[in-house]
Scaffold this active site. Structure first.
Site, PDB file in Angstrom:
ATOM      1  N   MET A   1      13.963 -19.674  28.877  1.00 10.36           N
ATOM      2  CA  MET A   1      13.990 -18.347  29.595  1.00 10.36           C
ATOM      3  C   MET A   1      15.289 -17.725  30.218  1.00 10.36           C
ATOM      4  O   MET A   1      15.237 -17.438  31.265  1.00 10.36           O
ATOM      5  CB  MET A   1      12.869 -18.357  30.738  1.00 10.36           C
ATOM      6  CG  MET A   1      11.457 -18.554  30.097  1.00 10.36           C
ATOM      7  SD  MET A   1      10.223 -18.571  31.627  1.00 10.36           S
ATOM      8  CE  MET A   1      10.297 -20.395  31.769  1.00 10.36           C
TER       9      MET A   1
ATOM     10  N   ASP B   1       4.694 -26.469  24.488  1.00 12.53           N
ATOM     11  CA  ASP B   1       3.607 -27.494  25.219  1.00 12.53           C
ATOM     12  C   ASP B   1       3.168 -26.641  26.496  1.00 12.53           C
ATOM     13  O   ASP B   1       3.869 -25.860  27.251  1.00 12.53           O
ATOM     14  CB  ASP B   1       4.445 -28.671  25.554  1.00 12.53           C
ATOM     15  CG  ASP B   1       3.675 -29.739  26.036  1.00 12.53           C
ATOM     16  OD1 ASP B   1       3.154 -30.539  25.384  1.00 12.53           O
ATOM     17  OD2 ASP B   1       3.517 -29.525  27.288  1.00 12.53           O
TER      18      ASP B   1
ATOM     19  N   THR C   1       7.351 -28.846  22.306  1.00 14.28           N
ATOM     20  CA  THR C   1       7.923 -27.662  23.076  1.00 14.28           C
ATOM     21  C   THR C   1       9.258 -27.181  22.013  1.00 14.28           C
ATOM     22  O   THR C   1       9.978 -27.928  21.277  1.00 14.28           O
ATOM     23  CB  THR C   1       8.311 -28.458  24.259  1.00 14.28           C
ATOM     24  OG1 THR C   1       8.879 -27.502  25.232  1.00 14.28           O
ATOM     25  CG2 THR C   1       9.358 -29.523  24.253  1.00 14.28           C
ATOM     26  N   ALA C   2       9.659 -25.849  22.576  1.00 11.52           N
ATOM     27  CA  ALA C   2      10.813 -25.206  21.945  1.00 11.52           C
ATOM     28  C   ALA C   2      12.004 -26.190  21.897  1.00 11.52           C
ATOM     29  O   ALA C   2      12.736 -26.089  20.699  1.00 11.52           O
ATOM     30  CB  ALA C   2      10.960 -24.066  22.524  1.00 11.52           C
TER      31      ALA C   2
ATOM     32  N   ASP D   1      -1.284 -16.728  24.269  1.00 10.40           N
ATOM     33  CA  ASP D   1      -0.097 -16.223  24.839  1.00 10.40           C
ATOM     34  C   ASP D   1       0.798 -15.270  23.842  1.00 10.40           C
ATOM     35  O   ASP D   1       0.429 -15.573  22.442  1.00 10.40           O
ATOM     36  CB  ASP D   1       0.831 -17.285  25.278  1.00 10.40           C
ATOM     37  CG  ASP D   1       0.788 -17.674  26.759  1.00 10.40           C
ATOM     38  OD1 ASP D   1       0.026 -16.948  27.576  1.00 10.40           O
ATOM     39  OD2 ASP D   1       1.525 -18.577  27.074  1.00 10.40           O
TER      40      ASP D   1
ATOM     41  N   PRO E   1       6.108 -24.414  18.682  1.00 11.26           N
ATOM     42  CA  PRO E   1       7.290 -23.144  18.534  1.00 11.26           C
ATOM     43  C   PRO E   1       6.886 -22.257  17.567  1.00 11.26           C
ATOM     44  O   PRO E   1       7.732 -21.102  17.681  1.00 11.26           O
ATOM     45  CB  PRO E   1       8.446 -24.121  18.237  1.00 11.26           C
ATOM     46  CG  PRO E   1       7.759 -25.181  17.376  1.00 11.26           C
ATOM     47  CD  PRO E   1       6.739 -25.388  17.945  1.00 11.26           C
TER      48      PRO E   1
ATOM     49  N   LYS F   1       2.763 -12.064  27.852  1.00  9.77           N
ATOM     50  CA  LYS F   1       3.610 -10.946  28.061  1.00  9.77           C
ATOM     51  C   LYS F   1       4.094 -10.232  26.707  1.00  9.77           C
ATOM     52  O   LYS F   1       4.681 -11.007  25.934  1.00  9.77           O
ATOM     53  CB  LYS F   1       4.470 -11.624  28.953  1.00  9.77           C
ATOM     54  CG  LYS F   1       4.122 -12.072  30.160  1.00  9.77           C
ATOM     55  CD  LYS F   1       5.575 -12.259  31.162  1.00  9.77           C
ATOM     56  CE  LYS F   1       5.344 -12.996  32.308  1.00  9.77           C
ATOM     57  NZ  LYS F   1       5.047 -14.526  32.180  1.00  9.77           N
TER      58      LYS F   1
HETATM   59  N1  SAH Z   1       5.607 -23.920  26.749  1.00 14.15           N
HETATM   60  C1  SAH Z   1       6.766 -23.260  25.993  1.00 14.15           C
HETATM   61  C2  SAH Z   1       7.799 -22.661  26.858  1.00 14.15           C
HETATM   62  C3  SAH Z   1       7.114 -21.413  27.631  1.00 14.15           C
HETATM   63  S1  SAH Z   1       8.422 -20.430  28.384  1.00 14.15           S
HETATM   64  C4  SAH Z   1       7.260 -24.547  25.323  1.00 14.15           C
HETATM   65  O1  SAH Z   1       7.081 -25.757  25.536  1.00 14.15           O
HETATM   66  O2  SAH Z   1       8.249 -24.329  24.395  1.00 14.15           O
HETATM   67  C5  SAH Z   1       8.958 -19.411  27.169  1.00 14.15           C
HETATM   68  C6  SAH Z   1      10.402 -19.669  26.876  1.00 14.15           C
HETATM   69  O3  SAH Z   1      10.338 -20.722  25.727  1.00 14.15           O
HETATM   70  C7  SAH Z   1      10.996 -18.645  26.129  1.00 14.15           C
HETATM   71  O4  SAH Z   1      11.806 -17.730  26.996  1.00 14.15           O
HETATM   72  C8  SAH Z   1      12.249 -19.676  25.245  1.00 14.15           C
HETATM   73  O5  SAH Z   1      13.299 -19.777  26.198  1.00 14.15           O
HETATM   74  C9  SAH Z   1      11.513 -20.658  25.133  1.00 14.15           C
HETATM   75  N2  SAH Z   1      10.728 -20.613  23.567  1.00 14.15           N
HETATM   76  C10 SAH Z   1       9.563 -20.413  23.394  1.00 14.15           C
HETATM   77  N3  SAH Z   1       9.307 -20.569  21.989  1.00 14.15           N
HETATM   78  C11 SAH Z   1      10.749 -20.726  21.575  1.00 14.15           C
HETATM   79  C12 SAH Z   1      11.166 -20.655  20.400  1.00 14.15           C
HETATM   80  N4  SAH Z   1      10.475 -20.705  19.246  1.00 14.15           N
HETATM   81  N5  SAH Z   1      12.376 -20.666  19.965  1.00 14.15           N
HETATM   82  C13 SAH Z   1      13.134 -20.614  21.211  1.00 14.15           C
HETATM   83  N6  SAH Z   1      12.811 -20.799  22.224  1.00 14.15           N
HETATM   84  C14 SAH Z   1      11.395 -20.592  22.444  1.00 14.15           C
END
Ligand code: SAH
Length: 489
Positions: free
Chosen positions: A396, A312, A340-341, A257, A234, A279
């Site tokens: 998202m 992830d 993952t977040a 990314d 994250p 993006k």
């Molecule tokens: N693969 C990533 C998710 C990608 S989709 C994962 O597993 O975390 C992108 C979304 O992930 C963002 O719009 C947000 O909702 C979330 N996200 C990613 N990093 C984040 C963070 N550090 N804090 C909060 N939300 C996060």
């Protein structure tokens, strides 16, 4: 002193230690980690010094040293613990250009001794230029713990075959990726586990195969490179996995990314090319097809490609599509999971995503809006989720938070259900806002959310206990939590 680290050969000429007390003996033991012999200049050897002489590791010359005794030494340590005597040794050594160290007297040192992590022949020297010896000791303890005790065997093994590999494989990417394969895979594991016989057999077979591949073409690159799909977590680099770090270290190309934290890249090689394909606001974004084509073309050049993704790779990361594409193209691929977040946010707030009482399951949904700006929740049965008492984590969903909350309430979720929004989880700028579905559905803008952020909806969102949380409450107090199935909590 601005100290530049080098390794001094102490195997051919014995280093000189002036003095015969305990300090001299301690320094001698350190040098004897690499030197066969040390020479003490002393008329009064202490017991520890005499013991080293008895062990055949040291000899003693008279205490009064001059040019003849110092000249030609790889280094001198003066441990007389007498300022005048030590200063004299320092002056002579400096004149002669022999590196000299007086313990605890930086002004009488032309070199300093490092804290050492010893995995002979692998040596890690840690120095802080005297600023923080305790920090150096801590670092040493950390490394001692992390580095396999048989790491040295790995280097010895490689040393034995180095010239053979140099003859068989062209230098550059081919040879490097072969060694990466050796250290990072089965062969390395066999060496560390002590099964060098098996390591050797596998090594010879692999080298044979590689040699056949590249025979006769000194500039050839491997027919196909490797691709690793790596979760970068994250944002906090400490939340990278060891595997992710290993992949980053061996990457020629990193396709990243936008969401990947800057600190993560410090693990990449300096020569690695980093391409941002993610993006970013106001920037041309590569389509998934363009990204796929890039990955493939780099892999076909024989390069080690790391496709780095926030969190992830398989959680809303389109990692599945990339793996499918690689499989179809016959490119081998490894997937390294990331934190993952959702779990990072939960850990940071110290709220459990599942809870024996309040949350029997956790559901990750995407609030991503389609072309028309509306999220498509038609495939999710929110009322079933309400009955299951799940924790719902929406990725998202900053732009669509209001719609999501509205849909949840419509499906029977309690309007008073707590919601925790977490921006930039795990990063230094993390922000947390606690609210309710009702507030979100009537005026999500009140939370002033900025992405990347996610929403944690469910009773556990009311349990936040760590750090600062902003609270955006309903204007009118609401009923107690209602699960939509007639039960109240
Ligand atoms: N693969 C990533 C998710 C990608 S989709 C994962 O597993 O975390 C992108 C979304 O992930 C963002 O719009 C947000 O909702 C979330 N996200 C990613 N990093 C984040 C963070 N550090 N804090 C909060 N939300 C996060």
């Amino acid at each position: 002193m601005a100290g530049f680290p080098i390794f001094v050969d102490v195997s051919k000429v014995a280093p000189l230690i002036v003095g015969g007390g305990e300090v001299a003996a301690i320094k001698a033991r350190l040098l004897l980690m690499r030197a066969d012999q040390v020479v003490f200049a002393t008329d009064q050897p202490c017991k520890s010094v005499t013991a080293l002489v008895d062990e055949g590791r040291a000899s003693i010359i008279g205490g009064r040293v001059g040019i003849d005794e110092i000249k030609g030494r790889p280094l001198v340590i003066s441990a007389l613990c007498d300022k005048v005597g030590d200063a004299r040794v320092f002056e002579i050594a400096r004149e002669l250009g022999v590196p000299v160290n007086v313990p605890d007297q930086p002004e009488f040192c032309t070199f300093s001794l490092a804290a050492i992590v010893d995995r002979d022949p692998v040596t890690i020297a840690i120095g802080t230029e005297g600023a923080a010896p305790v920090l150096a000791t801590r670092l040493r303890a950390m490394l001692e713990q992390q580095l396999h005790p048989r790491l040295g065997r790995m280097a010895e093994f490689a040393g034995k075959f180095r010239s053979l590999v140099a003859k068989a494989l062209p230098s550059g990417a081919v040879r490097r990726s072969f060694w990466e394969f050796v250290f990072g895979g089965d062969i390395g594991r066999d060496i560390l586990s002590g099964d060098e016989k098996s390591a050797r057999a596998k090594f010879e077979k692999a080298l044979n195969e590689q040699e056949k591949n590249y025979a006769g073409d000194g500039d050839a690159l491997p027919a196909m490179g490797r691709v690793s799909l790596v979760g970068a977590g994250p944002g906090d680099p400490e939340l990278l996995t060891l595997k992710a770090i290993r992949a980053l270290k061996s990457a020629d190309i990193i396709l990243t990314d936008f969401l990947v934290g800057e600190g993560v890249f410090k693990h990449a090689r300096r020569e690695a090319r980093i391409i941002n394909v993610g993006k970013a606001p106001g920037r041309h974004t590569k389509t998934q097809a363009e990204i796929n084509a890039l990955i493939l073309s780099f892999a076909r050049e024989g390069l080690n490609v790391v496709r780095l993704k926030g969190g992830d790779p398989f959680v809303f990361g389109r990692g599945g599509e990339e793996v499918e594409m690689l499989r179809a193209s016959g490119v081998s691929c490894e997937v390294v999971p990331g934190i993952t977040a959702a779990t990072a946010a939960a850990a940071s707030l110290q709220i459990p995503l599942t809870h024996r009482e309040f949350a029997k399951s956790v559901t990750f949904v995407s609030g991503h809006a389609a072309e028309n700006g509306k999220p498509d929740f038609s495939h999710i049965d929110f009322s079933a989720l309400a009955r299951q008492r799940t924790t719902l984590v929406a990725y998202m969903a900053v732009a669509t938070a209001g719609e999501l909350a509205f849909e949840l309430i419509r499906a029977g979720w309690s309007p008073a259900m707590p919601v925790m929004a977490v921006e930039r989880a795990s990063q230094s700028t993390e922000r947390r806002v606690q609210s309710t579905l009702d507030v979100l559905s009537s005026d999500a803008a009140r939370l002033q959310l900025k992405g990347p952020a996610l929403l944690i909806c469910g009773e556990v969102a009311g349990l936040a206990s760590a750090g600062e949380v902003e609270i955006v409450a309903a204007d009118v107090p609401l009923e107690r939590v209602d699960f939509g199935d007639g039960t109240n909590a």
